[in-house]
Design an enzyme around this catalytic site. Structure first.
Site, short mmCIF file in Angstrom:
data_model
loop_
_atom_site.label_atom_id
_atom_site.label_comp_id
_atom_site.label_asym_id
_atom_site.label_seq_id
_atom_site.Cartn_x
_atom_site.Cartn_y
_atom_site.Cartn_z
N CYS A 113 3.13 49.88 72.97
CA CYS A 113 3.52 48.78 72.12
C CYS A 113 3.96 47.74 73.05
CB CYS A 113 4.39 49.00 70.96
SG CYS A 113 4.61 47.80 69.85
N HIS A 217 2.05 53.42 68.04
CA HIS A 217 3.14 54.21 68.20
C HIS A 217 2.67 55.50 68.07
CE1 HIS A 217 6.43 51.49 69.22
NE2 HIS A 217 5.81 50.90 68.42
N GLU A 219 3.73 58.36 69.47
CA GLU A 219 4.78 59.12 69.69
C GLU A 219 5.47 59.37 68.14
OE1 GLU A 219 4.87 56.09 70.48
OE2 GLU A 219 6.84 55.19 69.45
#
Ligand SMILES: [Mn+2]
Length: 241
Positions: A113, A217, A219
């Site tokens: 990001c 994202h 994660e």
């Protein structure tokens, strides 16, 4: 030995709920868990004096730049436009020093990001301060109020890349950004785009493509969608070479 992956931390100037209004250093837990799940040993690095950025780079095998504030626009020669959000010059400058120090080595660095945006700026590219300034229509890239852990738009991936090997030709991702890459740095190749052409992933043009980023994202997605661990696995694999 598992590769040591340095995660550059963010800093709250006022951490009201955590430390009674004292400044605090933090990394969202998602990043730590993703590096660990990918086989690396995550280490959180606080912002320290800029001259020590190169010492960090000597001591770790790979680096992760995380999300957060917008990159200060004067880093790429612009004044802030009205829709520009929060910035942190201290974080920007420290991360730029990390990026330059990593470039002087063979070590890998992943930007997520804001992290990808900082890599682009560090390599000489520019950003949309807010996607609303782009002339062409855009899809919704700040998916709030949809939960962060849910995917919300498609990306098309370039065949033959580490990312397409994991995610295929088209894949759903989440989207929590108001800024995006505008002029892509000469050393980068775009390897994923949203259907409005917004840049969603890049990799450097060196043989190992060891400087790379994703705009979404992963994660926050990999526990539901294992393929999303790919950027972190790629980082750990390169760090272990
Ligand atoms: Mn997006």
């Amino acid at each position: 030995m598992k590769p040591l992956i340095a995660i550059i931390a963010n800093q709250y100037d006022f951490a009201e709920k955590v430390f009674h209004n004292h400044p605090a250093t933090y990394v969202p837990q998602f990043y730590i868990d993703a590096v660990y799940a990918a086989g690396g040993t995550p280490v959180i690095l606080p912002l320290v004096d800029r001259e020590d950025a190169s010492k960090y780079v000597e001591q770790f095998d790979g680096f992760l730049l995380t999300g957060g504030q917008g990159a200060s626009p004067f880093l790429y020669g612009e004044e802030p436009q009205p829709l520009m959000g929060q910035t942190s010059l201290r974080r920007d400058e420290f991360e730029l020093d990390i990026i330059q120090a990593v470039r002087a080595t063979e070590k890998p660095i992943l930007g997520v990001c804001r992290g990808m945006q900082m890599l682009n700026v560090g390599l000489g590219g520019t950003l949309w301060q807010d996607l609303a300034y782009r002339k062409e229509p855009v899809i919704k890239h700040m998916q709030v109020p949809t939960p962060d852990t849910q995917a919300s738009h498609y990306v098309d991936l370039t065949e033959g890349t580490y990312l397409s090997a994991a995610l295929g030709k088209t894949h759903l991702v989440n989207s929590l950004h108001t800024q995006a890459l505008k002029d892509v740095a000469d050393d980068f190749t775009v390897i994923a785009r949203a259907h409005d052409d917004v840049v969603e992933a890049v990799q450097s043009n060196d043989a190992r493509h060891r400087i790379f980023g994703v705009q979404w994202h992963p994660e926050m997605l990999y526990t539901e969608d294992q393929a999303q661990l790919a950027p972190f696995k790629h980082l750990v694999a390169l760090a272990g070479e």
